[in-house]
Enzyme design. Structure first.
Site, PDB file in Angstrom:
ATOM      1  N   HIS A  33       0.944  -0.931   0.005  1.00  0.00           N
ATOM      2  CA  HIS A  33       0.012   0.006  -0.071  1.00  0.00           C
ATOM      3  C   HIS A  33       0.824   1.305   0.052  1.00  0.00           C
ATOM      4  O   HIS A  33       0.757   2.178  -0.880  1.00  0.00           O
ATOM      5  CB  HIS A  33      -0.881  -0.069   1.254  1.00  0.00           C
ATOM      6  CG  HIS A  33      -1.622   1.143   1.577  1.00  0.00           C
ATOM      7  ND1 HIS A  33      -2.525   1.725   0.740  1.00  0.00           N
ATOM      8  CD2 HIS A  33      -1.627   2.121   2.409  1.00  0.00           C
ATOM      9  CE1 HIS A  33      -2.698   2.978   1.074  1.00  0.00           C
ATOM     10  NE2 HIS A  33      -2.351   3.327   2.292  1.00  0.00           N
ATOM     11  N   HIS A  57       3.552   7.093   5.361  1.00  0.00           N
ATOM     12  CA  HIS A  57       2.236   7.784   5.755  1.00  0.00           C
ATOM     13  C   HIS A  57       1.431   7.003   6.944  1.00  0.00           C
ATOM     14  O   HIS A  57       0.861   7.569   7.691  1.00  0.00           O
ATOM     15  CB  HIS A  57       1.444   8.256   4.744  1.00  0.00           C
ATOM     16  CG  HIS A  57       0.706   7.079   4.275  1.00  0.00           C
ATOM     17  ND1 HIS A  57       1.068   6.420   3.092  1.00  0.00           N
ATOM     18  CD2 HIS A  57      -0.767   6.685   4.596  1.00  0.00           C
ATOM     19  CE1 HIS A  57      -0.241   5.528   2.674  1.00  0.00           C
ATOM     20  NE2 HIS A  57      -0.957   5.536   3.645  1.00  0.00           N
ATOM     21  N   GLU A  61       1.066   5.634  12.553  1.00  0.00           N
ATOM     22  CA  GLU A  61      -0.078   5.503  13.300  1.00  0.00           C
ATOM     23  C   GLU A  61      -0.235   3.840  13.611  1.00  0.00           C
ATOM     24  O   GLU A  61      -0.743   3.268  14.430  1.00  0.00           O
ATOM     25  CB  GLU A  61      -1.297   5.682  12.503  1.00  0.00           C
ATOM     26  CG  GLU A  61      -2.623   5.620  13.154  1.00  0.00           C
ATOM     27  CD  GLU A  61      -3.690   5.757  12.176  1.00  0.00           C
ATOM     28  OE1 GLU A  61      -3.669   6.013  11.210  1.00  0.00           O
ATOM     29  OE2 GLU A  61      -4.895   5.723  12.699  1.00  0.00           O
ATOM     30  N   ASP A  62       0.360   3.106  12.783  1.00  0.00           N
ATOM     31  CA  ASP A  62       0.120   1.534  12.847  1.00  0.00           C
ATOM     32  C   ASP A  62       1.391   0.769  13.092  1.00  0.00           C
ATOM     33  O   ASP A  62       1.363  -0.202  13.029  1.00  0.00           O
ATOM     34  CB  ASP A  62      -0.296   1.113  11.209  1.00  0.00           C
ATOM     35  CG  ASP A  62      -1.467   1.516  10.990  1.00  0.00           C
ATOM     36  OD1 ASP A  62      -2.373   1.890  11.715  1.00  0.00           O
ATOM     37  OD2 ASP A  62      -1.930   1.598   9.777  1.00  0.00           O
ATOM     38  N   ASP A 129      -3.415   8.146  -1.011  1.00  0.00           N
ATOM     39  CA  ASP A 129      -3.873   7.051  -0.236  1.00  0.00           C
ATOM     40  C   ASP A 129      -5.185   6.596  -0.494  1.00  0.00           C
ATOM     41  O   ASP A 129      -5.530   5.525  -0.540  1.00  0.00           O
ATOM     42  CB  ASP A 129      -3.715   7.742   1.301  1.00  0.00           C
ATOM     43  CG  ASP A 129      -4.052   6.574   2.328  1.00  0.00           C
ATOM     44  OD1 ASP A 129      -3.892   5.513   2.316  1.00  0.00           O
ATOM     45  OD2 ASP A 129      -4.868   7.059   3.341  1.00  0.00           O
ATOM     46  N   ASP A 249     -23.924  17.040 -23.799  1.00  0.00           N
ATOM     47  CA  ASP A 249     -22.526  16.822 -23.811  1.00  0.00           C
ATOM     48  C   ASP A 249     -21.904  15.592 -23.421  1.00  0.00           C
ATOM     49  O   ASP A 249     -20.586  15.333 -22.772  1.00  0.00           O
ATOM     50  CB  ASP A 249     -22.028  17.863 -22.772  1.00  0.00           C
ATOM     51  CG  ASP A 249     -22.091  17.932 -21.467  1.00  0.00           C
ATOM     52  OD1 ASP A 249     -23.186  17.255 -20.944  1.00  0.00           O
ATOM     53  OD2 ASP A 249     -21.630  18.453 -20.621  1.00  0.00           O
TER      54      ASP A 249
END
Ligand code: MN
Length: 512
Positions: A33, A57, A61-62, A129, A249
């Site tokens: 990921h 990123h 947190e993890d 993300d 359109d």
């Protein structure tokens, strides 16, 4: 254009180690990921710090990795970006459990994004993300799929739109819509394909006629057909009583030319070949859309009685429309500067000047120059104010709104029965303009009714609309006066002569 620098390599190593043993819902190792996010950010030509932050990123947190370690390894900027993304996730009340906050999501999350996304790059990482999570949504249980997809439609697509990343917005919308309403998606897909097939020959004839004329004038151009995305077709159909024949359109022919003058020239040529439809010529070059989009649009009736929309723009406008702010990280300063001196960017509405500033900073970043990070600060809601209910809920309103706008925004009955307003603890006149951060309380009296005098006391299109329809039901002979007061917060200077500019479009307020 970006290479895997030694710093990026190190970030990959660190992230791989940190996420070791973790699995995604797809069963793959988790590192897939962050690496996919890295790849997306590279495609968007983001700077090295952003790419590194993208790789890292989810670590804070993890995983056991700390912000301090990231700062030691990669410096303050990367740590700042990772922290921004982490804060965003955390603020979503433990994003592990989407169910907890999703009922209220729309408004609040978008505001949260804006409030916490101090550096535009934080939002861009967040978008990358989300994009990857959407692409791999199939691995989640159906209930979650729908929730995430809906949230993406309500929050992330408008965010991409704000950043003028048209291509990303479309991908988010199409993918999400597929999950939110698969039946409708398939139905519209078939319908579009059907139309395309039917119109194909006539379109080709129209295209050839224009191409011939352009060649005769020695105009250099690129031409492609653009098919309306399923989701925007879906939205448009809702506005047109589901009558697809009123939508002109679905297929548009797009001509990309060298400069602005040529755009107008091509428009003239098209109009000399085909009859333009009344009121369907739109000059978004002189008057860009709210998100900065520029192009000329015209709908014509060809000799075969086929209705065709043409879009004419320069390649710069095209690139900008497709890739938006992220694209500008790619431009070098030189190119930007020339775009400015040519006046392209100065034509942006003044409240979009932040885009220009961001572009300048982005260009500097991309060329490796140090910049003042405050310059990347975001002002996505220059035309909005945020006010509070007494309970602390945040309500966003167009700048210029008054208490009745707020009242109608809460509920049309609260609007109808409003007999007074308290702002920051004080009774105020209903004509008071609300300010950023005001706490607004509406006093209602049961069975009290709105009156036509209120038309001067509403500013937002939403409130006006509700009010007018209520007045109609109370006073059967009521005829609203012309909309001279149409809110035009974004385009104040040009209001009077710009019938094409639609104020307060739904996309700025995706939750209506
Ligand atoms: Mn992630």
């Amino acid at each position: 254009m970006s290479k895997t620098t030694p710093r990026i390599k190190r970030a990959i190593e660190i992230a791989t180690k940190a996420h070791e043993g973790q699995l995604r819902k797809t069963g793959e190792p988790y590192i897939i990921h962050p690496l996919a996010v890295k790849k997306i950010l590279e495609e968007w030509n983001m700077d090295e710090d952003t790419i590194i932050a993208g790789i890292l990123h989810d670590t804070v947190e993890d995983t056991p990795l700390t912000l301090k370690e990231i700062e030691d390894q990669f410096g303050k900027d990367v740590a700042f970006l990772v922290n921004g993304v982490t804060k965003l996730s955390k603020a979503r009340s433990g994003m592990k459990d989407l169910d907890q906050y999703l009922p209220k999501t729309g408004d609040n999350l978008l505001k949260l994004l804006i409030a916490t996304g101090q550096d535009i790059r934080v939002l861009i990482i967040k978008l990358a993300d989300r994009l990857h999570n959407l692409r791999t949504l199939g691995a989640l249980p159906p209930e979650k799929q729908k929730k995430i997809a809906r949230e993406s439609l309500e929050v992330f697509a408008p965010l991409a739109d704000r950043l003028q990343m048209g291509r990303v917005r479309v991908e988010i919308e199409e993918t999400s819509f597929m999950y939110v309403n698969p039946k409708r998606y398939e139905e519209l897909k078939r319908l579009t394909a059907d139309r395309l097939k039917k119109a194909d020959k006539k379109l080709k004839a129209a295209r050839e006629a224009v191409e011939q004329a352009l060649k005769k004038e020695h105009i250099k151009y690129k031409c492609d057909g653009r098919v309306k995305s399923i989701y925007s077709l879906h939205k448009k159909l809702a506005k047109y009583d589901q009558n697809i024949d009123r939508i002109y359109d679905i297929i548009a022919l797009r001509f990309i030319v060298e400069d602005t003058t040529t755009c107008y020239l091509v428009l003239g040529i098209i109009h000399s070949l085909f009859k333009p439809m009344d009121g369907r010529v739109k000059d978004y070059i002189a008057m860009p859309k709210q998100n900065g989009y520029q192009s000329l649009h015209t709908t014509v009736i060809t000799n075969d009685k086929q209705i065709v929309e043409f879009q004419i723009r320069t390649s710069e406008m095209h690139d900008y429309a497709e890739r938006g702010l992220a694209a500008t990280f790619f431009y070098n300063e030189q190119k930007l500067t020339s775009a400015y001196t040519e006046g392209r960017v100065s034509k942006l509405p003044s409240n979009l000047l932040w885009i220009r500033e961001l572009q300048e900073s982005a260009a500097k970043l991309a060329s490796g120059e140090k910049i003042d990070r405050r310059k990347l600060k975001l002002n996505l809601f220059a035309d909005k104010i945020f006010v509070y209910t007494p309970k602390g809920d945040i309500i966003d309103l167009p700048k210029g709104s008054m208490p009745l706008d707020f009242a109608y925004r809460l509920h049309s009955e609260i609007g109808a029965q409003c007999t007074g307003a308290i702002v920051n603890g004080k009774m105020v006149d209903l004509k008071t303009k609300l300010q950023q951060g005001d706490v607004v309380e509406i006093i209602t009296t049961k069975n009290s009714k709105p009156n036509p005098g209120w038309l001067d006391k509403v500013f937002s299109r939403h409130a006006r609309h509700k009010l007018v329809s209520q007045l109609h039901s109370i006073f059967p002979n009521f005829a609203p006066k012309p909309k001279e007061k149409e809110p035009q917060a974004r385009h104040q200077k040009t209001t009077k002569s710009t019938p094409n500019l639609k104020p307060e479009k739904t996309k700025n307020n995706p939750h209506r």
